[in-house]
Design an enzyme around this catalytic site. Structure first.
Site, PDB file in Angstrom:
ATOM      1  N   CYS B 158       0.820  -1.226   0.000  1.00 45.50           N
ATOM      2  CA  CYS B 158       0.000   0.000   0.000  1.00 45.50           C
ATOM      3  C   CYS B 158       0.848   1.268   0.000  1.00 45.50           C
ATOM      4  O   CYS B 158       0.304   2.368  -0.043  1.00 45.50           O
ATOM      5  CB  CYS B 158      -0.944  -0.016   1.193  1.00 45.50           C
ATOM      6  N   HIS B 291      -2.122   7.523   6.990  1.00 48.20           N
ATOM      7  CA  HIS B 291      -2.469   6.321   6.226  1.00 48.20           C
ATOM      8  C   HIS B 291      -3.874   5.870   6.658  1.00 48.20           C
ATOM      9  O   HIS B 291      -4.695   5.565   5.813  1.00 48.20           O
ATOM     10  CB  HIS B 291      -1.419   5.248   6.468  1.00 48.20           C
ATOM     11  N   HIS B 328      -9.657   2.564   0.573  1.00 49.80           N
ATOM     12  CA  HIS B 328      -8.235   2.210   0.498  1.00 49.80           C
ATOM     13  C   HIS B 328      -7.933   1.835  -0.950  1.00 49.80           C
ATOM     14  O   HIS B 328      -8.363   0.798  -1.435  1.00 49.80           O
ATOM     15  CB  HIS B 328      -7.935   1.046   1.439  1.00 49.80           C
TER      16      HIS B 328
END
Lengths: 398, 400
Positions: B158, B291, B328
């Site tokens: 990610c 994040h 996400h």
């Protein structure tokens, strides 16, 4: 600026599961290509590939550990550990180090098993092991965990990307960002990509591939991992090194009419004018595109001997790119050129001075040339290590 | 002395909309792009799906491009147009592309696997297998921009998009390129949804980063790109400079194959190294784009890392996670959130952390932004802490 050098190598491929045997078998002109045993090829015109002896490798690790790792992660683990041992370093001695991995297709087997589960039984049947171990970055994750390396990256691409990884690592060392970079590539042979290449008519329908050869009819796939430890030369002390990185260049060829000229320019850029290039480790794989590489080589280095390794290993994409670098480093250290396995006669459209028998050689500099995916091209020149004034430990592969 | 890097183009497509303006308007309004997934049978789970694409594609592209390529091309078109990419000031060999992704063209891959498993290899369409590989999207981007310089795909979980931006900046700083198009992309797909669901981290409700009652992440999709240029050349051509690349750092936890190090040590190292690279202190930071995945593990680890790295400044600096709005986006996340951060800095707005009711005990010290509001900031951090402890932190500065 620090000079990056190759101080350790590790190899897992169809020829061998260690660098020493790899070199011996390559110089002896042996092939690792054979009938595919990993999956059924009963209705395929291609039935051959370069398979790694996986059982031999997996026995080195705890079975619970390997069950969670796709084969390409196991190959990477083994080759990386060899490279560190070869450099005379323990993982805890790596100091300021980074890990850079390259893969072309990732863990295709885990990908297939994961999809198989969700197609047959829906979301509830998805396998966490296949998902976690099948990610493109999973091999780097396993390695950074095992070796406790505090920075790791994964590049995705073919053989040209492998050279781009070495180039990136060399620059990191030159700029002083890292003292050491463990750079490697890994690839596994799996039925899904194999069948896609079969459909794309990429594969030969005979048990060999003939780099630069007359009547070349396509390539055969292979698998494995190849790692090298790059470090700043001043860190070596008494430890040995295979070669130094002398020059690098990467770019892309844009269209067929200009491709030869553009690839030739990339090679020229990587060459060091101070020393003549005396050997080329080419990326030819027995495909029609070999002619493009041959013509570019003819423009830049017309009389220089050329050797190609894919006839002995198959096309392992990024891994073969990394193996080209390792093989040239071994040539410089061992002063010997391995033959181009699989090729008997050089094709008329491939005007290269191809090495067909192993020969001794006294060279100081060589070039790795790679023509990869979608016109990606890269070149790297390696030189013999200048150790004047250093007392070297003879712990190298010889 | 490394070259200064200017940001001269931004391109973005997310569930909030297509283009910088649509995304900024949604940030200012505090809208969420999360809703029902219609691309495949998600068995009732929600996500942040891109609903419409801009009318950019030729008939051939419409037919030929995979979803991943469409996302990427949409962001590419905007970023290049904004920076004046087609101008002749730059040599093609000194221009490059670095893309971050975790999935590449996975929807095409899933279709290929289905055909392969259900019909046999002879009936599996080979074009699907090539669209599956991220190399296909890279090749499309390189062709569209006519680049002959460095071209790479990074897959660092990610953090991929952030690392791609960081590497592109390093290419310019090291003198290996003059101009780079960089960022990330990932499409919403069944594979990723099933994967995160089976790991027990997919939210059955909604995405609530840093909340006490958070119950997991929610996938999104999108692409975001920046055009980075050597500052001297950007000045010379009088480019419209949108912001400055101040610094970047990437680290790995080396702790677990999926989980982050709960102590936050690796993430903390990434923050401190990025501040050092940017030659600035925590006291100068005006905003943090976290994040903030809304998983149990990440948010606690992240709060600890931010506290350790920023010390007493932690309660002062406004912080929010954009994942409550865009989901996400995996390989795109680092780049998408960096672009949103710069858009917010330029517009003088603080993006909200939607869904927050009661902060987790570990996040009590954080100054979490609950509602969008105006704010004049200059420097911001964009944090990316990926699967398995892949960390990347970017420091961005708004152009005056």
């Amino acid at each position: 600026m620090a000079t990056p050098c190759i101080s350790g190598i590790g190899v897992v491929c169809a020829l061998a599961n260690d660098a020493k045997t790899y070199w011996q078998r390559l110089v002896a002109g042996e092939t690792g290509l054979g009938v595919i045993t990993r999956f059924s090829t009963h209705d395929c015109s291609c039935r051959w590939a370069g398979e790694v002896k996986y059982k031999e490798l997996s026995e080195l690790y705890d079975s619970r550990e390997t069950r969670r790792m796709a084969p390409l992660s196991v190959y990477a683990m083994r080759a990386a550990q060899q490279a560190l041992a070869d450099a005379g370093l323990l993982a805890e001695q790596l100091g300021s180090a980074a890990l850079l991995m390259v893969t072309t297709h990732g863990a295709a087997g885990f990908g297939r098993d994961f999809h198989d589960g969700i197609f047959s039984s829906g979301l509830q049947a998805a396998s966490p092991i296949c998902f976690a171990g099948g990610g493109l970055h999973a091999p780097a994750g396993h390695l950074s965990l095992a070796l406790q390396i505090p920075a790791s990256h994964t590049f995705i691409g073919g053989a040209d990307t492998a050279l781009n990884a070495v180039i990136w690592a060399a620059h990191q060392i030159q700029q002083g960002r890292w003292q050491r970079v463990l750079v490697g590539a890994t690839e596994e042979l799996e039925q899904v990509p194999f069948s896609a290449y079969q459909r794309l008519r990429y594969l030969a329908s005979e048990p060999c591939c003939r780099p630069f050869g007359g009547q070349r009819r396509g390539t055969l796939l292979g698998e494995g991992a190849a790692f090298l430890l790059l470090e700043a030369q001043q860190l070596l002390g008494k430890r040995h090194a295979y070669a130094t990185i002398e020059g690098t260049a990467a770019g892309r060829t844009t269209n067929r009419s200009q491709a030869v000229e553009q690839f030739a320019q990339i090679m020229q850029q990587a060459l060091q004018p101070a020393a003549p290039c005396e050997l080329i480790m080419a990326s030819a794989a027995g495909r029609q595109a070999d002619a493009l590489e041959a013509q570019a080589l003819q423009r830049v280095l017309p009389q220089v001997p050329v050797s190609a390794i894919r006839g002995a290993l198959g096309e392992c994409f990024a891994t073969t790119g990394m193996l080209q670098v390792i093989t040239l480093a071994l040539c410089l250290q061992q002063q010997c050129i391995p033959p181009t396995v699989g090729t008997k006669n050089v094709a008329g459209d491939c005007p290269v001075h191809l090495v067909l028998q192993a020969q001794s050689w006294q060279g100081h500099q060589g070039l790795v040339s790679v023509l990869g995916w979608e016109g990606g091209a890269a070149a790297l020149s390696l030189g013999q290590v200048d150790r004047s004034g250093c007392q070297e430990d003879q712990t190298s592969i010889s | 002395m490394p070259s200064e890097v200017a940001i001269t183009g931004l391109g973005i497509i997310s569930a909030l909309g297509t283009g910088c303006q649509a995304n900024l308007t949604a940030l200012q309004a505090g809208s969420s792009g999360i809703g029902a997934i219609t691309l495949f049978d998600a068995q009732g789970l929600c996500g942040a799906q891109v609903r419409t694409f801009p009318p950019l594609f030729s008939k051939r592209q419409e037919h030929r491009f995979s979803r991943a390529s469409k996302l990427l091309f949409s962001a590419l078109h905007e970023a290049c147009a904004q920076s004046g990419w087609s101008l002749a000031e730059y040599q093609a060999t000194r221009s490059g592309v670095v893309l971050g992704t975790t999935l590449g063209g996975m929807p095409a891959g899933t279709a290929f696997y289905r055909q392969f498993l259900e019909r046999g290899w002879r009936r599996a369409h080979p074009v699907l297998s090539t669209d599956y590989l991220p190399q296909a999207q890279l090749a499309m981007a390189v062709r569209s921009c006519n680049c002959q310089g460095p071209a790479l795909i990074v897959s660092d979980a990610c953090a991929s998009g952030a690392v791609a931006l960081g590497m592109a900046a390093e290419y310019i700083q090291a003198g290996l390129a003059d101009r780079m198009l960089a960022g990330g992309y990932d499409p919403l797909c069944w594979y990723a949804l099933a994967g995160f669901h089976c790991l027990g981290v997919y939210s059955p409700t909604t995405c609530r980063p840093f909340d006490q009652e958070r119950d997991g992440l929610m996938l999104g999709e999108g692409a975001a790109l920046m055009v980075l240029e050597k500052a001297t050349l950007a000045h010379a051509r009088q480019a419209n400079i949108l912001g400055w690349w101040r610094g970047y750092a990437a680290t790995a936890d080396a702790y677990h194959i999926t989980r982050p190090d709960p102590s936050g040590a690796g993430a903390c190292r990434a923050i401190t190294q990025a501040l050092k690279a940017a030659e600035c202190t925590a006291a100068q930071i005006d905003y943090i784009n976290a994040h903030g995945t809304a998983t149990r593990h990440n948010d606690v680890m992240e709060a600890r890392a931010i506290e350790r790295a920023l010390g007493p400044q932690v309660g002062r600096i406004p912080i929010s996670s954009s994942k409550s709005m865009v989901g996400h986006t995996l390989g795109a996340a680092g780049a998408l959130e960096a672009v949103l951060t710069l858009l917010a800095l330029r517009a003088g707005v603080l993006p909200p952390n939607l869904g927050l009711q009661q902060p987790d005990t570990a996040a009590q010290q954080l100054n979490i932004v609950r509602e969008p509001h105006t704010y004049q900031g200059r420097l911001a951090l964009s944090l990316s802490f990926g699967f398995g402890g892949q960390n990347a932190v970017i420091v961005l500065e708004r152009a005056p």
